[in-house]
Design an enzyme around this catalytic site. Sequence first.
Site: not given
Ligand code: UDX
Ligand code: UDX
Length: 437
Positions: A35, A260, A153, A250
């Site tokens: 990465k 998430c 986000l 909604l």
């Molecule tokens: C993650 C969590 O899942 C979420 O709950 C939190 O809010 C933010 O971090 P995300 O960024 O989407 O969300 O996860 P991911 O895309 O899997 O990234 C985590 C990164 O950490 C990976 O690139 C992984 O390689 C890295 N990592 C993991 C390290 O660098 N060191 C470690 O020991 C473990």
């Molecule tokens: C979420 C949170 O919104 C954000 O603040 C952060 O904590 C990460 O998790 P994300 O999961 O990236 O963000 O997308 P989000 O726009 O929240 O949608 C989540 C899921 O709900 C998606 O599958 C989306 O399709 C669904 N959704 C959202 C619906 O089905 N209906 C809606 O009205 C809104």
Amino acid sequence: MKISIIGAGYVGLVTGACLAELGHHVTCMDSDRSKMLLLKANTMPIYEPGLGELVRRNRKSRRLGFTSRLDEAVEISEIIFIAVGTPSRENGAANLTYVENVARQIAEAMTGYRLIVEKSTVPVATGEWIERTIRLHVKKGIEFDVASNPEFLREGSAVQDFLHPDRIVLGVESGRARDILTRLYKPLKAPLVVTDMKSAELIKHASNSFLATKVSFINAVANLCDQVGADVHEVSRGMGLDRRIGPDFLEAGIGFGGSCFPKDLAAFVKISEDAGVDFTLLKSVSQINKNQRQIFLKRIEENLWNVSGKTIGVLGLAFKPNTDDLREAPSLEVIAWLRKEGARIRAYDPQAMPKARQVLKGITFVRDAYQAAQGADALVIVTGWDEFRKLDLKKIKEMMKYPLVLDGRNIYSPAHMKELGFRYVGIGRPQKPDRRG
Ligand code: UDX
Ligand code: UDX
């Protein structure tokens, strides 16, 4: 200010690039060397609108760098964000092994004061554990603070969400940590919620659980609409104009996915259980979401009679539009079921195809929505990409074997689809007999 981000996933990378854009000096560290190599070559490991440009611009001005060495990242920065993954364990609890390991490694590498900030979504009291872990491993006499600064986000609009936040939550236990974080975010001119660490941790889980509750609520209402002949679009519009309710989250459909909502809900239920609080409401929110996918599959079956041997075009694979993320995407369940039933699948997504090819086998990936419709007995819409809203539907109809559209995201108007001669099945929007006579 000098900042390091440990974990350059969706959250870490967006946070790092945006903090650099605010004028800070940022080092993103990730244990995944491939990465880091991609990023050093200005290639984005994920699709996120605006992110590539931000990374390139800030690398050029030398405000953003990448490394796979944690000690180096700790050495050069005063503020260290932890943004590593926090996956679910089988019982729903968050797996905090990565967080603990990283906290220990940070402590071992510290040579002077550092502010360690938890960015990953973690259960309440994790900040205290990080503090204890660091205290156990840090060299004597070195001062540090731990703070919580949850992210809000949304994938697909993460850069915008970072640069224009509704609020920034700072969970701090000392004046020094509060001052550093206040300075860090000053350029954003956003409302700050400064609170203790545990409250900040709860704000994150409570916010995501509440948003998921809104989605499940409207999905339950949509199911009722289907039974009684009402239109969920009208119901959510009528509800959303009430400022106490608000119009967002909604939109009824096949249910929520992503990295998430499902994980955070499960973790929040477990946290509550462990604390002796029965948060039944959240269990129902999860259950409604699971049922929603089953209801959609049942609709497909009801409308096709036998699925076996039929050709199904699938539009959308990502868990939501404007991302290539497939984590907990409803498409995975829909496609697994269709395959089990013996359907032939022609799938298309504007961004998620490279990732999908790695996890979805035995289906045909096609180059656009029209190709997905080619010879199809039904078209199934799983992700509400804008591109699908703008399709030439007459052409789609001509290309299909039978004009059946099952829309899991309610992107078309039932009346218009009827006019065009489609059999159209949405969620909570039954096709009505024409009252105009
Ligand atoms: C993650 C969590 O899942 C979420 O709950 C939190 O809010 C933010 O971090 P995300 O960024 O989407 O969300 O996860 P991911 O895309 O899997 O990234 C985590 C990164 O950490 C990976 O690139 C992984 O390689 C890295 N990592 C993991 C390290 O660098 N060191 C470690 O020991 C473990
Ligand atoms: C979420 C949170 O919104 C954000 O603040 C952060 O904590 C990460 O998790 P994300 O999961 O990236 O963000 O997308 P989000 O726009 O929240 O949608 C989540 C899921 O709900 C998606 O599958 C989306 O399709 C669904 N959704 C959202 C619906 O089905 N209906 C809606 O009205 C809104």
